[in-house]
Design a protein around this motif. Structure first.
Motif, mmCIF file in Angstrom:
data_model
loop_
_atom_site.group_PDB
_atom_site.id
_atom_site.type_symbol
_atom_site.label_atom_id
_atom_site.label_comp_id
_atom_site.label_asym_id
_atom_site.label_seq_id
_atom_site.Cartn_x
_atom_site.Cartn_y
_atom_site.Cartn_z
ATOM 1 N N SER A 178 56.469 49.232 39.159
ATOM 2 C CA SER A 178 56.669 49.976 40.391
ATOM 3 C C SER A 178 55.986 49.274 41.558
ATOM 4 O O SER A 178 56.563 49.149 42.651
ATOM 5 N N ALA A 179 54.754 48.809 41.342
ATOM 6 C CA ALA A 179 54.047 48.077 42.400
ATOM 7 C C ALA A 179 54.774 46.776 42.739
ATOM 8 O O ALA A 179 54.858 46.384 43.915
ATOM 9 N N ALA A 180 55.330 46.094 41.729
ATOM 10 C CA ALA A 180 56.085 44.866 41.977
ATOM 11 C C ALA A 180 57.336 45.146 42.799
ATOM 12 O O ALA A 180 57.717 44.345 43.672
ATOM 13 N N ALA A 181 57.984 46.289 42.549
ATOM 14 C CA ALA A 181 59.174 46.645 43.328
ATOM 15 C C ALA A 181 58.811 46.918 44.783
ATOM 16 O O ALA A 181 59.561 46.545 45.704
ATOM 17 N N VAL A 182 57.669 47.559 45.030
ATOM 18 C CA VAL A 182 57.228 47.808 46.411
ATOM 19 C C VAL A 182 56.928 46.493 47.122
ATOM 20 O O VAL A 182 57.334 46.284 48.285
ATOM 21 N N LEU A 183 56.219 45.585 46.445
ATOM 22 C CA LEU A 183 55.955 44.279 47.039
ATOM 23 C C LEU A 183 57.246 43.516 47.289
ATOM 24 O O LEU A 183 57.394 42.820 48.309
ATOM 25 N N GLY A 184 58.172 43.638 46.350
ATOM 26 C CA GLY A 184 59.469 42.986 46.535
ATOM 27 C C GLY A 184 60.220 43.530 47.735
ATOM 28 O O GLY A 184 60.901 42.785 48.446
ATOM 29 N N PHE A 185 60.086 44.839 47.979
ATOM 30 C CA PHE A 185 60.736 45.446 49.142
ATOM 31 C C PHE A 185 60.206 44.843 50.440
ATOM 32 O O PHE A 185 60.972 44.436 51.322
ATOM 33 N N PHE A 186 58.875 44.774 50.581
ATOM 34 C CA PHE A 186 58.298 44.223 51.805
ATOM 35 C C PHE A 186 58.628 42.736 51.957
ATOM 36 O O PHE A 186 58.942 42.262 53.059
ATOM 37 N N GLY A 187 58.545 41.989 50.862
ATOM 38 C CA GLY A 187 58.859 40.573 50.949
ATOM 39 C C GLY A 187 60.318 40.313 51.281
ATOM 40 O O GLY A 187 60.647 39.432 52.084
ATOM 41 N N TYR A 188 61.204 41.096 50.676
ATOM 42 C CA TYR A 188 62.636 40.938 50.943
ATOM 43 C C TYR A 188 62.984 41.341 52.371
ATOM 44 O O TYR A 188 63.749 40.652 53.063
ATOM 45 N N ALA A 189 62.394 42.475 52.823
ATOM 46 C CA ALA A 189 62.701 42.938 54.186
ATOM 47 C C ALA A 189 62.152 41.983 55.236
ATOM 48 O O ALA A 189 62.790 41.748 56.273
ATOM 49 N N ALA A 190 60.961 41.423 54.996
ATOM 50 C CA ALA A 190 60.376 40.520 55.985
ATOM 51 C C ALA A 190 61.062 39.161 56.009
ATOM 52 O O ALA A 190 61.050 38.472 57.036
ATOM 53 N N GLY A 191 61.661 38.788 54.911
ATOM 54 C CA GLY A 191 62.281 37.469 54.843
ATOM 55 C C GLY A 191 63.728 37.417 55.298
ATOM 56 O O GLY A 191 64.317 36.333 55.364
ATOM 57 N N PRO A 198 66.714 37.385 57.941
ATOM 58 C CA PRO A 198 66.832 37.089 59.380
ATOM 59 C C PRO A 198 67.413 38.242 60.181
ATOM 60 O O PRO A 198 67.120 38.400 61.365
ATOM 61 N N GLY A 199 68.207 39.081 59.546
ATOM 62 C CA GLY A 199 68.802 40.223 60.234
ATOM 63 C C GLY A 199 69.153 41.314 59.242
ATOM 64 O O GLY A 199 69.125 41.117 58.026
ATOM 65 N N TRP A 200 69.453 42.505 59.774
ATOM 66 C CA TRP A 200 69.756 43.649 58.929
ATOM 67 C C TRP A 200 71.269 43.831 58.827
ATOM 68 O O TRP A 200 71.993 43.719 59.815
ATOM 69 N N SER A 201 71.705 44.078 57.592
ATOM 70 C CA SER A 201 73.117 44.361 57.333
ATOM 71 C C SER A 201 73.195 45.489 56.313
ATOM 72 O O SER A 201 72.179 45.947 55.790
ATOM 73 N N ILE A 202 74.406 45.930 56.039
ATOM 74 C CA ILE A 202 74.568 47.008 55.048
ATOM 75 C C ILE A 202 74.063 46.563 53.684
ATOM 76 O O ILE A 202 73.397 47.323 52.967
ATOM 77 N N THR A 203 74.348 45.322 53.307
ATOM 78 C CA THR A 203 73.884 44.805 52.009
ATOM 79 C C THR A 203 72.362 44.774 51.948
ATOM 80 O O THR A 203 71.751 45.148 50.939
ATOM 81 N N THR A 204 71.731 44.321 53.053
ATOM 82 C CA THR A 204 70.269 44.273 53.091
ATOM 83 C C THR A 204 69.677 45.664 52.956
ATOM 84 O O THR A 204 68.705 45.884 52.222
ATOM 85 N N MET A 205 70.252 46.633 53.646
ATOM 86 C CA MET A 205 69.746 47.994 53.582
ATOM 87 C C MET A 205 69.908 48.589 52.191
ATOM 88 O O MET A 205 69.014 49.264 51.677
ATOM 89 N N LEU A 206 71.055 48.320 51.556
ATOM 90 C CA LEU A 206 71.272 48.829 50.195
ATOM 91 C C LEU A 206 70.285 48.220 49.212
ATOM 92 O O LEU A 206 69.771 48.920 48.325
ATOM 93 N N ASN A 207 70.002 46.932 49.372
ATOM 94 C CA ASN A 207 69.033 46.286 48.484
ATOM 95 C C ASN A 207 67.638 46.872 48.678
ATOM 96 O O ASN A 207 66.903 47.099 47.711
ATOM 97 N N CYS A 208 67.263 47.133 49.927
ATOM 98 C CA CYS A 208 65.956 47.721 50.198
ATOM 99 C C CYS A 208 65.856 49.129 49.625
ATOM 100 O O CYS A 208 64.838 49.506 49.028
ATOM 101 N N VAL A 209 66.918 49.914 49.810
ATOM 102 C CA VAL A 209 66.915 51.274 49.267
ATOM 103 C C VAL A 209 66.839 51.243 47.746
ATOM 104 O O VAL A 209 66.139 52.056 47.121
ATOM 105 N N SER A 210 67.536 50.286 47.141
ATOM 106 C CA SER A 210 67.508 50.168 45.676
ATOM 107 C C SER A 210 66.097 49.863 45.179
ATOM 108 O O SER A 210 65.643 50.431 44.178
ATOM 109 N N LEU A 211 65.384 48.971 45.887
ATOM 110 C CA LEU A 211 64.019 48.644 45.481
ATOM 111 C C LEU A 211 63.101 49.856 45.606
ATOM 112 O O LEU A 211 62.253 50.101 44.738
#
Length: 208
Positions: A109-122, A124-137
């Motif tokens: 669970s902690a790894a998924a939270v870290l993955g969320f922040f790392g993925y969101a910060a990395g 370049p822009g927000w899209s529907i796919t990016t948002m779905l991946n963040c919500v999934s994490l």
């Protein structure tokens, strides 16, 4: 050098006693007096019995040498297969195994939270796919947190303290006593402690 080994006594009457015996270098086992009393009682009653030791992950029967001295019968030792042990670890896990599963889920669970922040910060822009991946994490992190909390859930302790005094009268003398009782409302267990007192009247007081 002598060390302790776990042994189990079982008789045909259904009696079972588990304890620890002394294991010597020559694979000799010295049974404790309490277990020897069970053995002698079974012999006097004409019952059959077996004594098995847990040694290096195997169940090893003990063979009597003399009195309380036994030896390990390694020729008839039995052990569970690894496939059975693995299946039992998930089908009927012990308390320690459940806690290990809970800690593992919390780590994921902690790894998924870290993955969320790392993925969101990395990104370049927000899209529907990016948002779905963040919500999934985030969903995965929440589910793993809940599962880990369920595995790590311990026994609740709901305690109520009862304090009362009372007088007892016997033919030759009378005396009073006070007792403190701790009640576990969840597991329904009781403990009591008695003290002498000079009180002449019963007193009842309930504290939570």
């Amino acid at each position: 050098m002598t060390r302790l080994i776990k042994v189990t006594f079982t008789s045909t009457s259904g009696e079972e006693t588990t304890g620890f015996a002394s294991l010597h270098k020559d694979d000799g086992v010295e049974l404790p007096k309490r277990m020897m009393m069970r053995v002698l009682a079974a012999v006097d009653a004409g019952e059959g019995y077996a004594i098995v030791a847990q040694f290096k992950g195997s169940a090893v029967p003990l063979v009597c040498v003399t009195d309380a001295s036994y030896r390990l019968d390694m020729e008839h030792a039995t052990s569970e297969r690894w496939s059975t042990r693995i299946a039992d670890a998930f089908r009927d896990p012990s308390k320690d195994q459940l806690q290990a599963y809970g800690r593992y889920c919390h780590t994921l669970s902690a790894a998924a939270v870290l993955g969320f922040f790392g993925y969101a910060a990395g990104r370049p822009g927000w899209s529907i796919t990016t948002m779905l991946n963040c919500v999934s994490l985030i969903v995965v992190a929440g589910v793993l947190l809940a599962i880990g909390a369920a595995f790590l859930k311990g026994d609740k302790r709901c305690l109520v303290h009862l304090y009362f005094c009372s007088d007892w009268a016997l033919p030759d003398f009378s005396f009073g006593f006070c007792a403190t009782q701790t009640v576990s409302a969840c597991s329904r267990t009781w403990t009591a402690r008695a003290e002498p007192t000079d009180s002449q009247e019963p007193i009842r007081r309930l504290t939570a």
